[in-house]
Design a protein around this motif. Structure first.
Motif, PDB file in Angstrom:
ATOM      1  N   MET A  19       0.821  -1.205   0.000  1.00  0.00           N
ATOM      2  CA  MET A  19       0.000   0.000   0.000  1.00  0.00           C
ATOM      3  C   MET A  19       0.860   1.263   0.000  1.00  0.00           C
ATOM      4  O   MET A  19       0.371   2.349  -0.290  1.00  0.00           O
ATOM      5  N   LEU A  20       2.125   1.116   0.334  1.00  0.00           N
ATOM      6  CA  LEU A  20       3.020   2.264   0.472  1.00  0.00           C
ATOM      7  C   LEU A  20       3.788   2.527  -0.817  1.00  0.00           C
ATOM      8  O   LEU A  20       4.180   1.599  -1.513  1.00  0.00           O
ATOM      9  N   GLU A  21       4.012   3.802  -1.085  1.00  0.00           N
ATOM     10  CA  GLU A  21       4.830   4.209  -2.215  1.00  0.00           C
ATOM     11  C   GLU A  21       6.169   4.710  -1.682  1.00  0.00           C
ATOM     12  O   GLU A  21       6.317   4.967  -0.480  1.00  0.00           O
ATOM     13  N   ASN A  22       7.145   4.879  -2.560  1.00  0.00           N
ATOM     14  CA  ASN A  22       8.483   5.307  -2.144  1.00  0.00           C
ATOM     15  C   ASN A  22       8.490   6.633  -1.400  1.00  0.00           C
ATOM     16  O   ASN A  22       9.306   6.848  -0.518  1.00  0.00           O
ATOM     17  N   GLU A  23       7.599   7.520  -1.760  1.00  0.00           N
ATOM     18  CA  GLU A  23       7.574   8.856  -1.154  1.00  0.00           C
ATOM     19  C   GLU A  23       6.679   8.931   0.092  1.00  0.00           C
ATOM     20  O   GLU A  23       6.475  10.011   0.622  1.00  0.00           O
ATOM     21  N   ASP A  24       6.136   7.815   0.523  1.00  0.00           N
ATOM     22  CA  ASP A  24       5.269   7.797   1.707  1.00  0.00           C
ATOM     23  C   ASP A  24       6.097   7.755   2.984  1.00  0.00           C
ATOM     24  O   ASP A  24       7.252   7.332   2.974  1.00  0.00           O
ATOM     25  N   MET A  25       5.469   8.158   4.077  1.00  0.00           N
ATOM     26  CA  MET A  25       6.124   8.133   5.377  1.00  0.00           C
ATOM     27  C   MET A  25       5.129   7.678   6.431  1.00  0.00           C
ATOM     28  O   MET A  25       3.985   8.115   6.450  1.00  0.00           O
ATOM     29  N   ILE A  26       5.577   6.804   7.309  1.00  0.00           N
ATOM     30  CA  ILE A  26       4.776   6.373   8.451  1.00  0.00           C
ATOM     31  C   ILE A  26       5.239   7.154   9.672  1.00  0.00           C
ATOM     32  O   ILE A  26       6.443   7.236   9.942  1.00  0.00           O
ATOM     33  N   ILE A  27       4.278   7.722  10.389  1.00  0.00           N
ATOM     34  CA  ILE A  27       4.580   8.386  11.653  1.00  0.00           C
ATOM     35  C   ILE A  27       3.785   7.682  12.747  1.00  0.00           C
ATOM     36  O   ILE A  27       2.558   7.607  12.691  1.00  0.00           O
TER      37      ILE A  27
END
Length: 80
Positions: A19-27
């Motif tokens: 579900m995540l793309e390279n430019e995503d970030m998890i906080i």
């Protein structure tokens, strides 16, 4: 720039890797700070980690002001 910011509140609620793309970030916020994700682009709320006495590397900790800055610059925010 961050494409999507994933604000994760509970440790069992991590999104699937596909579900995540390279430019995503998890906080990680609230109780999610007790579980560290396996992806590289993540950070945790300093105040929440301190409140739960969780040891997280200093370079992965963000203050609320830092989190707000990231949210404001992101294209999309998902609270998971």
């Amino acid at each position: 720039m961050v494409n999507t910011v994933w604000l994760i509140k509970r440790p069992a609620d991590f999104p699937e890797a596909d579900m995540l793309e390279n430019e995503d970030m998890i906080i990680l916020i609230q109780d999610a700070v007790i579980r560290v994700p396996i992806i590289e682009n993540w950070a945790a709320c300093r105040e929440d980690a301190l409140a739960r006495n969780i040891k997280i590397p200093e370079d992965k900790l963000l203050d609320y002001e830092d989190i707000i800055d990231i949210i404001e610059k992101a294209e999309k925010v998902i609270v998971w």
